[in-house]
Design a protein around this motif. Structure first.
Motif, PDB file in Angstrom:
ATOM      1  N   SER A  38      11.348  -3.074  -3.293  1.00 62.51           N
ATOM      2  CA  SER A  38      12.704  -2.647  -2.959  1.00 62.51           C
ATOM      3  C   SER A  38      12.787  -1.162  -2.604  1.00 62.51           C
ATOM      4  CB  SER A  38      13.657  -2.949  -4.115  1.00 62.51           C
ATOM      5  OG  SER A  38      13.223  -2.306  -5.299  1.00 62.51           O
ATOM      6  N   ASP A  39      11.749  -0.378  -2.954  1.00 61.61           N
ATOM      7  CA  ASP A  39      11.787   1.057  -2.667  1.00 61.61           C
ATOM      8  C   ASP A  39      11.843   1.341  -1.167  1.00 61.61           C
ATOM      9  OD1 ASP A  39      11.720   1.541  -5.334  1.00 61.61           O
ATOM     10  OD2 ASP A  39       9.660   2.304  -5.412  1.00 61.61           O
ATOM     11  N   ILE A  40      11.266   0.446  -0.369  1.00 63.71           N
ATOM     12  CA  ILE A  40      11.255   0.674   1.072  1.00 63.71           C
ATOM     13  C   ILE A  40      12.662   0.664   1.663  1.00 63.71           C
ATOM     14  CG2 ILE A  40      10.995  -1.771   1.688  1.00 63.71           C
ATOM     15  CD1 ILE A  40       9.215  -0.953   3.976  1.00 63.71           C
ATOM     16  N   LEU A  41      13.594   0.022   0.947  1.00 57.48           N
ATOM     17  CA  LEU A  41      14.958  -0.111   1.468  1.00 57.48           C
ATOM     18  C   LEU A  41      15.863   1.049   1.082  1.00 57.48           C
ATOM     19  CD1 LEU A  41      15.372  -3.886   0.620  1.00 57.48           C
ATOM     20  CD2 LEU A  41      15.257  -2.925   2.913  1.00 57.48           C
ATOM     21  N   ILE A  42      15.438   1.873   0.144  1.00 56.38           N
ATOM     22  CA  ILE A  42      16.309   2.937  -0.368  1.00 56.38           C
ATOM     23  C   ILE A  42      16.809   3.862   0.739  1.00 56.38           C
ATOM     24  CG2 ILE A  42      16.392   4.990  -1.846  1.00 56.38           C
ATOM     25  CD1 ILE A  42      14.608   3.499  -3.834  1.00 56.38           C
ATOM     26  N   PRO A  43      15.935   4.389   1.626  1.00 53.01           N
ATOM     27  CA  PRO A  43      16.453   5.287   2.675  1.00 53.01           C
ATOM     28  C   PRO A  43      17.404   4.578   3.646  1.00 53.01           C
ATOM     29  CG  PRO A  43      14.061   5.472   2.467  1.00 53.01           C
ATOM     30  CD  PRO A  43      14.470   4.265   1.701  1.00 53.01           C
ATOM     31  N   VAL A  44      17.123   3.317   3.951  1.00 55.03           N
ATOM     32  CA  VAL A  44      17.941   2.591   4.922  1.00 55.03           C
ATOM     33  C   VAL A  44      19.329   2.313   4.372  1.00 55.03           C
ATOM     34  CG1 VAL A  44      18.071   0.513   6.343  1.00 55.03           C
ATOM     35  CG2 VAL A  44      15.864   1.523   5.838  1.00 55.03           C
ATOM     36  N   LEU A  45      19.408   2.035   3.063  1.00 54.50           N
ATOM     37  CA  LEU A  45      20.689   1.702   2.455  1.00 54.50           C
ATOM     38  C   LEU A  45      21.453   2.936   2.003  1.00 54.50           C
ATOM     39  CD1 LEU A  45      19.592  -1.411   0.354  1.00 54.50           C
ATOM     40  CD2 LEU A  45      20.557  -1.325   2.654  1.00 54.50           C
ATOM     41  N   GLU A  63       0.821  -1.204   0.000  1.00 51.16           N
ATOM     42  CA  GLU A  63       0.000   0.000   0.000  1.00 51.16           C
ATOM     43  C   GLU A  63       0.858   1.258   0.000  1.00 51.16           C
ATOM     44  OE1 GLU A  63      -2.516  -0.321   3.372  1.00 51.16           O
ATOM     45  OE2 GLU A  63      -3.841  -1.836   2.495  1.00 51.16           O
ATOM     46  N   ARG A  64       2.038   1.166   0.593  1.00 50.08           N
ATOM     47  CA  ARG A  64       2.928   2.331   0.687  1.00 50.08           C
ATOM     48  C   ARG A  64       3.952   2.370  -0.436  1.00 50.08           C
ATOM     49  NH1 ARG A  64       5.476   2.328   6.520  1.00 50.08           N
ATOM     50  NH2 ARG A  64       6.409   4.216   5.644  1.00 50.08           N
ATOM     51  N   PHE A  65       4.347   1.193  -0.964  1.00 47.72           N
ATOM     52  CA  PHE A  65       5.394   1.134  -1.979  1.00 47.72           C
ATOM     53  C   PHE A  65       4.954   0.191  -3.096  1.00 47.72           C
ATOM     54  CE2 PHE A  65       7.342   1.931   2.115  1.00 47.72           C
ATOM     55  CZ  PHE A  65       8.161   3.022   1.868  1.00 47.72           C
ATOM     56  N   SER A  66       4.892   0.721  -4.321  1.00 49.29           N
ATOM     57  CA  SER A  66       4.477  -0.117  -5.447  1.00 49.29           C
ATOM     58  C   SER A  66       5.567  -1.121  -5.805  1.00 49.29           C
ATOM     59  CB  SER A  66       4.156   0.756  -6.664  1.00 49.29           C
ATOM     60  OG  SER A  66       5.285   1.559  -7.004  1.00 49.29           O
ATOM     61  N   ILE A  67       6.818  -0.755  -5.562  1.00 49.96           N
ATOM     62  CA  ILE A  67       7.945  -1.660  -5.774  1.00 49.96           C
ATOM     63  C   ILE A  67       8.546  -1.970  -4.415  1.00 49.96           C
ATOM     64  CG2 ILE A  67      10.195  -1.974  -6.874  1.00 49.96           C
ATOM     65  CD1 ILE A  67       9.316   0.002  -9.015  1.00 49.96           C
ATOM     66  N   VAL A 114      18.310  -8.485   2.317  1.00 46.71           N
ATOM     67  CA  VAL A 114      16.947  -8.461   1.784  1.00 46.71           C
ATOM     68  C   VAL A 114      16.940  -7.859   0.382  1.00 46.71           C
ATOM     69  CG1 VAL A 114      14.653  -7.462   2.075  1.00 46.71           C
ATOM     70  CG2 VAL A 114      15.866  -8.374   4.056  1.00 46.71           C
ATOM     71  N   ASP A 115      17.653  -6.768   0.214  1.00 45.58           N
ATOM     72  CA  ASP A 115      17.701  -6.079  -1.079  1.00 45.58           C
ATOM     73  C   ASP A 115      18.220  -7.004  -2.177  1.00 45.58           C
ATOM     74  OD1 ASP A 115      17.418  -3.595  -2.634  1.00 45.58           O
ATOM     75  OD2 ASP A 115      19.597  -3.663  -2.780  1.00 45.58           O
ATOM     76  N   SER A 116      19.211  -7.829  -1.837  1.00 48.29           N
ATOM     77  CA  SER A 116      19.754  -8.757  -2.835  1.00 48.29           C
ATOM     78  C   SER A 116      18.755  -9.871  -3.161  1.00 48.29           C
ATOM     79  CB  SER A 116      21.075  -9.363  -2.337  1.00 48.29           C
ATOM     80  OG  SER A 116      20.864 -10.219  -1.226  1.00 48.29           O
ATOM     81  N   CYS A 117      17.906 -10.231  -2.198  1.00 48.01           N
ATOM     82  CA  CYS A 117      16.941 -11.321  -2.412  1.00 48.01           C
ATOM     83  C   CYS A 117      15.771 -10.906  -3.294  1.00 48.01           C
ATOM     84  CB  CYS A 117      16.398 -11.821  -1.071  1.00 48.01           C
ATOM     85  SG  CYS A 117      17.591 -12.700  -0.044  1.00 48.01           S
TER      86      CYS A 117
END
Length: 648
Positions: free
Chosen positions: A568-575, A562-566, A608-611
């Motif tokens: 992997s986008d949720i990981l962008i700020p953390v990485l 609901e918050r992220f269509s993709i 997670v990002d690699s998976c």
């Protein structure tokens, strides 16, 4: 003037005397024990950088301990890792240069300790591997013989965010030379001992035949506070070089010789031995015949069952509850059931066949009080808990897979029942239920998992998947890895369940097969499977990445989408290198309340990002994931133990 000069001389002499009397204090001082500061990669503790140069000599013979673990389990590999002479290492441990050590075996390592600036250290090098971070290199690879702050200080051009496979790091190993006080007392060597969870200062001192007070003094510890932490080093003062006999437990006494067997003299020469051979051959032949007949009956039955249920809906999505009161049934169905029970009992000796009456008794006639969810009930059979699931359609694939696999992290199928055209599968009972109940926090009792429990669960799932991907007769794909299909036992160890969609990958790990029948759970299914019907073990890797994302965030996959269509986008700020730790607070499950090692959390986020990469060829295999999570788990346990001991 005659009076002033002596006073000035006296003052000068006083200053010299004070300086000379104070100098030995720093020269003779022992080394401060570093404590849990080694796990803080962002700290600035000088003691973490190494033992202070305060001995009589700038270089000396010193000793280290190392606990072997793959791939460092041989004399050659350990010597190369720690920059030691393999001939001296083998001699010190009383083994040959070709010897191997058992996992977690304590190994003595000779080293040359030298002054480097204001610290002592023994230098070696290490080539970065995929997934490495400074903390895992220090605590897992080198088992605490170095510290992440010390490694970063020695490699200022490589930050924690810019480590890449193939980078070569200079590793400062913690060692020291004896002070004047120690040499005057007859201690000629210092051993850097890596502390294990069950160790204490008194136990370590006793093993090396050293007075506990001298070990406490060498590390500036006191009898009132002798607390030590795993994966840190304790200096042990030695009069002589260490011996392997000091750390190796004596071998157990040999077992008592069994009494000689009593044999009766053979009658008619060798006729009795021939009779025994004939009997064996006859038994084997009869067994083979029964086995062949059982297989034929089994196949015929499943074909008939599949045809009768051909028009029914897919069993993998059947989660409706059911009314299990026994109805009047036809003799034909009962006869088919009996035929099946007889045939399956011949080929599945480890699988118990239950009567429907037994399952009724186990579940109080499938009482609502025994209902778990969907079509699953809790039952008690012979005093043991079991989960009993009603299923329709062809369940032969799930029975076949679970019956020929055996692994701690796969739910165990203990028995089956067939009644009125319905299957009842009896599984081991996971008392803590599905993982989804514990990470979404939707129930009133607010179930909670701490950081280490979450890592252990992820490690368990990875271990189970690695088993079906790489260690079964052919690679299998689960196809429906999600939090609802991960069950937790009484110790919160994870069991993968629901193999209704599982299928053979049809080749080596990573190879593809095609299907037009797309089934699974939305949000967990890999893009290549949804778009093109590609089936491979990398499907499970993608689903596992989504599962870990839920474990980290405490949010289910629907909420994330609901918050992220993709995904992997949720990981962008953390990485993000600059904002990673600041964004971590918003990213992580708030119920953890910040009680997790930030560096490791970011490391898991990278995994997670690699998976969940769109291209399946860019995802790691489960064997690689398992290796990374093993390192993370070891470091997490050390972090947890350090915090619990200190009352964090």
């Amino acid at each position: 003037m005659e009076l002033l000069l002596p006073r000035r001389l006296i003052s000068v002499f006083s200053i010299i005397l004070i300086a000379s009397s104070s100098a030995p204090c720093s020269i003779h001082a022992q080394q401060p024990y570093v404590g849990k500061a080694t796990s803080n990669c962002d700290g600035n503790s000088n003691s973490v950088l190494g033992y202070t140069f305060n001995g009589l000599n700038a270089t000396c013979q010193a000793y280290l301990t190392f606990r072997s673990q793959p791939p460092y389990t041989t004399v050659a590999s350990i010597s190369e890792l720690l920059g030691a002479d393999p001939s001296l290492l083998s001699q010190l441990n009383s083994v040959s240069q070709n010897a191997s050590f058992q996992t977690d075996q304590l190994v003595l390592v000779p080293t040359r300790c030298s002054r480097s600036g204001t610290y002592y250290q023994a230098n070696t090098s290490y080539v970065v591997k995929s997934g490495d971070i400074y903390l895992s290199i220090a605590n897992y690879v080198f088992r605490g013989l170095s510290a992440c702050q010390a490694i970063q200080a020695q490699n200022p051009n490589l930050t924690a965010k810019t480590l890449h496979p193939g980078d070569r790091l200079l590793i400062p190993l913690r060692c020291a030379c004896p002070t004047k006080n120690q040499t005057d007392a007859g201690f000629n060597y210092l051993l850097s001992y890596v502390i294990a969870p069950a160790d204490s200062v008194s136990l370590i001192s006793s093993n090396f035949r050293v007075d506990t007070g001298k070990t406490l003094e060498a590390n500036q510890l006191s009898e009132q506070d002798p607390t030590i932490y795993p994966n840190t080093t304790l200096l042990v003062p030695l009069r002589k070089p260490p011996s392997i006999s000091q750390i190796r437990a004596p071998p157990p006494p040999p077992p008592a010789s069994p009494p000689p067997p009593t044999t009766s003299p053979p009658s008619n020469g060798g006729s009795s031995s021939k009779t025994w051979v004939y009997a064996l051959v006859g038994a084997l032949g009869g067994g083979a015949f029964v086995l062949l007949a059982g297989i034929i009956l089994f196949c015929l039955f499943f074909r008939k069952s599949a045809q009768k249920n051909k028009q029914k809906k897919d069993p993998s999505i059947n989660s409706e509850s059911f009314e299990a009161a026994e109805k009047p049934h036809e003799k034909i169905v009962e006869e088919e059931s009996k035929d099946f029970l007889e045939s399956i009992s011949d080929i599945a000796q480890s699988l118990k066949v239950y009567s429907f009456q037994e399952l009724q008794s186990a579940t109080q006639n499938f009482s609502p009080s025994c209902w778990i969810r969907g079509s699953v009930y809790h039952g008690t059979i012979n005093g043991d808990s079991a989960a009993i699931k009603k299923m329709d359609g062809d369940v032969s694939k799930e029975i076949d897979l679970l019956n020929k696999t055996s692994h701690f992290n796969l739910i165990r199928l203990s028995g089956v029942c067939f009644n009125e055209g319905h299957w009842y599968l009896v599984y081991e009972y996971a008392v803590n239920g599905p993982l989804s109940d514990w990470i979404y926090h939707r129930n009133s009792d607010h179930k909670f998992l701490n950081w280490t429990q979450r890592v252990q669960i992820a490690l368990d799932v990875a271990t189970g998947l690695n088993y079906i991907h790489n260690y079964t007769s052919q690679p299998y794909v689960h196809k429906d890895i999600k939090s609802g299909n991960v069950l937790l036992d009484g110790d919160f160890r994870a069991k993968i369940a629901n193999f209704g969609l599982a299928r053979s990958a049809g080749g080596q790990e990573g190879e593809f097969a095609l299907t037009r029948h797309i089934v699974g759970t939305q949000g967990y299914m890999a893009p290549e499977y949804l778009e093109h019907g590609f089936v491979s073990t990398k499907m499970d890797v993608y689903s596992f990445g989504v599962l870990m994302l839920e474990i980290l965030t405490g949010k289910d996959v629907k909420e994330l989408y609901e918050r992220f269509s993709i995904m992997s986008d949720i990981l962008i700020p953390v990485l993000n290198e600059k904002k990673g730790k600041q964004s971590l607070v918003d990213f992580m499950d708030p119920s953890l309340q910040g009680n997790y090692p930030a560096e490791l959390a970011i490391f898991v986020a990278r995994l997670v990002d690699s998976c969940i990469k769109k291209d399946p060829s860019g995802r790691p295999g489960m064997d690689e994931i398992l290796q990374s999570l093993t390192q993370i788990m070891t470091t997490s346990q050390n972090w947890e133990m350090s915090n619990s001991i200190s009352g964090y």
